[in-house]
Design an enzyme around this catalytic site. Structure first.
Site, PDB file in Angstrom:
ATOM      1  N   ASP A 172       0.950  -1.155   0.076  1.00 11.28           N
ATOM      2  CA  ASP A 172      -0.108  -0.031  -0.071  1.00 11.28           C
ATOM      3  C   ASP A 172       0.932   1.321   0.001  1.00 11.28           C
ATOM      4  O   ASP A 172       1.631   1.579   0.840  1.00 11.28           O
ATOM      5  CB  ASP A 172      -0.892   0.047   1.155  1.00 11.28           C
ATOM      6  CG  ASP A 172      -1.975   0.889   1.258  1.00 11.28           C
ATOM      7  OD1 ASP A 172      -2.085   2.060   0.517  1.00 11.28           O
ATOM      8  OD2 ASP A 172      -3.288   0.482   1.472  1.00 11.28           O
ATOM      9  N   SER A 222      -7.156   4.162  -1.872  1.00  9.16           N
ATOM     10  CA  SER A 222      -6.955   2.616  -1.965  1.00  9.16           C
ATOM     11  C   SER A 222      -8.277   1.916  -2.336  1.00  9.16           C
ATOM     12  O   SER A 222      -8.140   0.862  -2.781  1.00  9.16           O
ATOM     13  CB  SER A 222      -6.335   2.207  -0.681  1.00  9.16           C
ATOM     14  OG  SER A 222      -5.099   2.681  -0.308  1.00  9.16           O
ATOM     15  N   HIS A 283      -9.876  -2.173   6.599  1.00  6.92           N
ATOM     16  CA  HIS A 283      -9.544  -1.121   5.918  1.00  6.92           C
ATOM     17  C   HIS A 283      -9.902  -1.203   4.361  1.00  6.92           C
ATOM     18  O   HIS A 283      -9.930  -2.419   3.843  1.00  6.92           O
ATOM     19  CB  HIS A 283      -8.246  -1.061   6.217  1.00  6.92           C
ATOM     20  CG  HIS A 283      -7.624   0.603   6.245  1.00  6.92           C
ATOM     21  ND1 HIS A 283      -6.588   0.936   5.530  1.00  6.92           N
ATOM     22  CD2 HIS A 283      -8.041   1.386   7.032  1.00  6.92           C
ATOM     23  CE1 HIS A 283      -6.464   2.296   5.765  1.00  6.92           C
ATOM     24  NE2 HIS A 283      -7.383   2.659   6.507  1.00  6.92           N
ATOM     25  N   THR A 285      -7.901  -1.590   1.289  1.00  4.95           N
ATOM     26  CA  THR A 285      -7.381  -2.424   0.533  1.00  4.95           C
ATOM     27  C   THR A 285      -7.968  -3.922   0.694  1.00  4.95           C
ATOM     28  O   THR A 285      -8.333  -4.446  -0.219  1.00  4.95           O
ATOM     29  CB  THR A 285      -5.897  -2.393   0.574  1.00  4.95           C
ATOM     30  OG1 THR A 285      -5.580  -1.123   0.302  1.00  4.95           O
ATOM     31  CG2 THR A 285      -5.284  -3.382  -0.413  1.00  4.95           C
ATOM     32  N   PHE A 413      -5.139  -9.197  15.458  1.00  7.45           N
ATOM     33  CA  PHE A 413      -3.878  -8.893  16.627  1.00  7.45           C
ATOM     34  C   PHE A 413      -3.771  -7.618  17.099  1.00  7.45           C
ATOM     35  O   PHE A 413      -2.774  -7.412  17.735  1.00  7.45           O
ATOM     36  CB  PHE A 413      -2.657  -9.186  15.560  1.00  7.45           C
ATOM     37  CG  PHE A 413      -2.554 -10.902  15.014  1.00  7.45           C
ATOM     38  CD1 PHE A 413      -2.531 -11.778  15.762  1.00  7.45           C
ATOM     39  CD2 PHE A 413      -2.826 -10.862  13.632  1.00  7.45           C
ATOM     40  CE1 PHE A 413      -2.415 -13.205  15.211  1.00  7.45           C
ATOM     41  CE2 PHE A 413      -2.608 -12.225  13.045  1.00  7.45           C
ATOM     42  CZ  PHE A 413      -2.648 -13.398  13.908  1.00  7.45           C
ATOM     43  N   ASP A 462       1.852   2.713   3.711  1.00 10.24           N
ATOM     44  CA  ASP A 462       1.195   3.814   3.424  1.00 10.24           C
ATOM     45  C   ASP A 462       1.002   4.861   4.711  1.00 10.24           C
ATOM     46  O   ASP A 462       1.219   5.951   4.426  1.00 10.24           O
ATOM     47  CB  ASP A 462      -0.255   3.173   2.744  1.00 10.24           C
ATOM     48  CG  ASP A 462      -1.078   4.546   2.574  1.00 10.24           C
ATOM     49  OD1 ASP A 462      -0.995   5.083   1.740  1.00 10.24           O
ATOM     50  OD2 ASP A 462      -1.979   4.668   3.666  1.00 10.24           O
ATOM     51  N   ASP A 503      -1.115  -0.282  -4.627  1.00  7.63           N
ATOM     52  CA  ASP A 503      -2.499   0.284  -5.182  1.00  7.63           C
ATOM     53  C   ASP A 503      -2.046   2.001  -5.566  1.00  7.63           C
ATOM     54  O   ASP A 503      -2.963   2.495  -6.706  1.00  7.63           O
ATOM     55  CB  ASP A 503      -3.303   0.475  -3.966  1.00  7.63           C
ATOM     56  CG  ASP A 503      -2.687   1.000  -2.625  1.00  7.63           C
ATOM     57  OD1 ASP A 503      -1.548   1.154  -2.726  1.00  7.63           O
ATOM     58  OD2 ASP A 503      -3.429   0.865  -1.690  1.00  7.63           O
ATOM     59  N   HIS A 599      -1.249  11.024  -1.042  1.00  7.30           N
ATOM     60  CA  HIS A 599      -0.894  10.108  -2.197  1.00  7.30           C
ATOM     61  C   HIS A 599      -0.465  10.767  -3.301  1.00  7.30           C
ATOM     62  O   HIS A 599      -0.533  12.023  -3.465  1.00  7.30           O
ATOM     63  CB  HIS A 599      -2.319   9.303  -2.681  1.00  7.30           C
ATOM     64  CG  HIS A 599      -2.955   8.450  -1.630  1.00  7.30           C
ATOM     65  ND1 HIS A 599      -3.879   7.784  -1.782  1.00  7.30           N
ATOM     66  CD2 HIS A 599      -2.258   7.978  -0.243  1.00  7.30           C
ATOM     67  CE1 HIS A 599      -4.319   7.093  -0.542  1.00  7.30           C
ATOM     68  NE2 HIS A 599      -3.403   7.105   0.152  1.00  7.30           N
TER      69      HIS A 599
END
Length: 640
Positions: A172, A222, A283, A285, A413, A462, A503, A599
């Site tokens: 990402d 993304s 999220h 992606t 996690f 990212d 991406d 980005h």
């Protein structure tokens, strides 16, 4: 007069002697008796003739008149009779040139053959040849091809469906500059100068570029980009799994325009499937692999503001769509019977838990970890659906997975995103690395004889860029490359297509004129110099930087890039003379102050190996990646 002749062989004798052309005059003859006259007198001796001379001079290779060497032939009259053809006496010059060489022997090539760059290039050609031999082998084993050569379109077409397994790796925000800088840092970490290093996917035999724009955005997000890769259609920014006719934030606008994804096709085809991310699994992606949403931010029901937008009650939040994936897919397509995603691992536990302190995990960061306002514990609902499977939430439970007997794994996690790789040691309960998750996922998915489809995202590259912290962005990219190598080692190029891409990119630059081997996170030191170069303001500057964002921070050894958000953006230049810019807590300067770095809109690299990898070449729309995966795995064909 000058003439030049280039002959295939030298046809003149290389004799370097003087050759005289004149003869002595003959004696005069006696005169005849005249009539009644006296005898005539003897004639006088004739004068000696003038000598004509020719000289031949060998020419070395590189001569202006004969680049490959040859002979210069001069001719003229020895007017001063000194038996030497002086320059002033030359009346004609001709050249007989040796032909150009068409072959070079190994002895002449030694300086090249022993050069490391030359050896590396030759080795890559050999590798490419091996790849095509493997393609030949695949063709030979395909009943639709009679001749095992990859010379015709029909024979290439016969490779359709030859990928039993498909793995899509997404870094990402991993633009080309990030790949380059990570390659250098990885090499320097290994004791190399750095630039000559190769990341795992740098070695892939096929590569190209993907255009990342969204339908409505020059610089993408993304959600739209991953939807393009997973569904084969480019769409708007901020939406998941639906085409461009959607109205962002409007639930009803998604109905009837939901796109099927490569993961869903693999499920229908009977393959095992998996989604891994170091970001929240809800999220943008990772969510694009399984969710259909008018807004990427609807990660759980609390994000949907249904009280003020009652029509949104007709849409499921993203976390709920993940748990209901099997039922939703079967409802969408009549007659379909799937068994659900086998491996899900990442962060984002908060979106699956009720907003109730009683549900806090032992590594909760917030006072109340869960965000869900509907009271549902989706982790419990998932375990109820798949009672024989494993729900894991820390390093210990992850390590306990029996990959031979566990049919599926659900791992959450962290409350939010997983830790940056450099910060992972600070996780309270411990969490696996991206390469560890990849290895375990492949082992679980490999239990299916029909093959598998797996998506692996390094989401925090990212996030570190957004925070303006190159250290964490590059270290997460290095770990991403390790995960790719894990997949390469765990699978076969004969039956597994692996694609590595991004991406989108970031406004991350590599600039200045640093000398070879200069620390990539350091200050610019010029060629031949030992001290940092100075800008026009008489201050040093770093090799890597950002066009916009939060700008300079010196947080020392802080390994959490997100710590940068604790202060306002810093504008202007900072004197870095006494600052160690290579530390984990250093955040590069930026030109335009923003609350977060943005980005960028340029193309990103796509790297591929395995069956169908030859289709990754040139510059293409990002949506082509779906079609390559579909083609190589024959995913849509297998579902018919």
């Amino acid at each position: 007069m000058m003439n030049k002749f280039i002959l295939s062989t030298l046809t003149v004798s290389l004799v370097f002697a003087l050759s005289a052309c004149g003869d002595n005059g003959d004696n005069g003859t006696d005169g005849t008796n005249g009539i009644n006259g006296s005898d005539g007198s003897n004639g006088t001796n004739g004068m000696n003739g003038t000598n004509a001379l020719i000289t031949q001079t060998p020419l070395a290779v590189g001569n202006a008149n004969c680049l490959n060497g040859g002979v210069q032939i001069d001719s003229g009259i020895d007017t001063n009779a000194d038996t030497v053809l002086d320059a002033s006496e030359i009346t004609s010059t001709q050249y007989v040139c040796s032909p150009a060489a068409t072959t070079v022997n190994d002895t002449e090539l030694l300086s090249s053959l022993n050069n490391s760059w030359f050896k590396q290039g030759a080795a890559e050609i050999e590798t490419a040849d091996d790849i095509w031999n493997k393609i030949d082998s695949q063709l030979a084993n395909n009943a639709n091809v009679s001749i095992a050569t990859a010379s015709t379109a029909a024979e290439i077409t016969a490779l359709k469906g030859s990928a039993k397994n498909v793995i899509l790796f997404v870094g990402d925000g991993m633009g080309v500059s990030t790949v380059t800088a990570a390659r250098i840092l990885d090499g320097q970490n290994k004791g190399m100068m750095g630039e000559e290093n190769q990341l795992s996917f740098d070695k892939f035999p096929f590569s190209g570029l993907a255009k990342t724009y969204n339908v409505d955005a020059q610089t993408p997000d993304s959600a739209g980009t991953m939807t393009a890769m997973m569904s084969g259609i480019k769409t708007d920014a901020g939406v998941l799994g639906v085409d461009e006719d959607v109205v962002r934030g409007n639930c009803a606008s998604t109905k009837g325009i939901e796109m099927i994804t490569a993961l869903e096709l693999a499920e229908i085809a009977g393959k095992s499937t998996g989604v891994i991310s170091t970001a929240r699994i809800t999220h943008a992606t990772p969510a694009a692999t399984y969710a259909k949403s008018a807004d990427r931010n609807w990660e759980d029901i609390s994000d949907m503001d249904i009280a003020n937008n009652p029509e949104r009650a007709n849409c499921e939040d993203i976390a709920l769509q993940l748990v209901n994936f099997e039922a939703n897919l079967e409802a969408r397509y009549a007659g379909v019977d799937v068994d659900g995603i086998e491996v899900v691992m990442g962060g984002g536990r908060r979106h699956f838990l009720p907003k109730d302190v009683a549900y806090n995990s032992n590594d909760a960061v917030s006072t109340i970890e869960g965000d869900r306002t509907d009271g549902r514990d989706l982790t419990a609902e998932w375990q109820a659906k798949y009672a024989t499977s494993a729900y894991v939430f820390d390093q210990a439970s992850f390590n306990a997975i029996d990959t031979e007997t566990t049919p599926r794994v659900f791992g959450l996690f962290n409350e939010s995103h997983m830790q940056y790789e450099a910060d992972r040691k600070n996780d309270i309960a411990g969490e696996p690395s991206l390469s560890e998750m990849t290895a375990t996922a492949i082992k679980v998915l490999n239990n299916n004889d029909k093959g598998f489809f797996l998506t692996v995202e390094s989401g925090r590259i990212d996030h570190a860029h957004h925070a303006g912290n190159a250290y964490n962005a590059l270290n997460d990219a290095i770990e991403f490359a390790k995960a790719v190598q894990v997949a390469v080692d765990a699978t076969s190029q004969e039956d597994t297509l692996i694609i590595v891409t991004a991406d989108h990119s970031h406004v991350f630059t590599i600039a200045g004129y640093p000398k070879r081997g200069n620390p990539i996170l350091g200050k610019v030191v010029g060629i031949g110099a030992t001290e940092p170069s100075l800008a026009s303001d008489d201050m040093p500057y770093t090799t890597v930087g950002y066009t916009n964002g939060l700008g300079f921070r010196d947080l020392g050894t802080e390994t959490d890039a997100d710590a940068s958000y604790a202060a306002a953006a810093v504008t202007g230049r900072v004197d870095l003379t006494d600052i160690d810019t290579s530390t984990a807590g250093f955040h590069q300067e930026s030109l335009v102050p923003l609350g977060s770095e943005t980005h960028a809109g340029e193309d990103v690299g796509v790297f591929a190996v395995g069956p169908g990898a030859h289709l990754i070449t040139g510059t293409n729309e990002q949506s082509l990646i779906f079609h390559v995966m579909d083609y190589a795995g024959n995913l849509s064909g297998a579902t018919q």
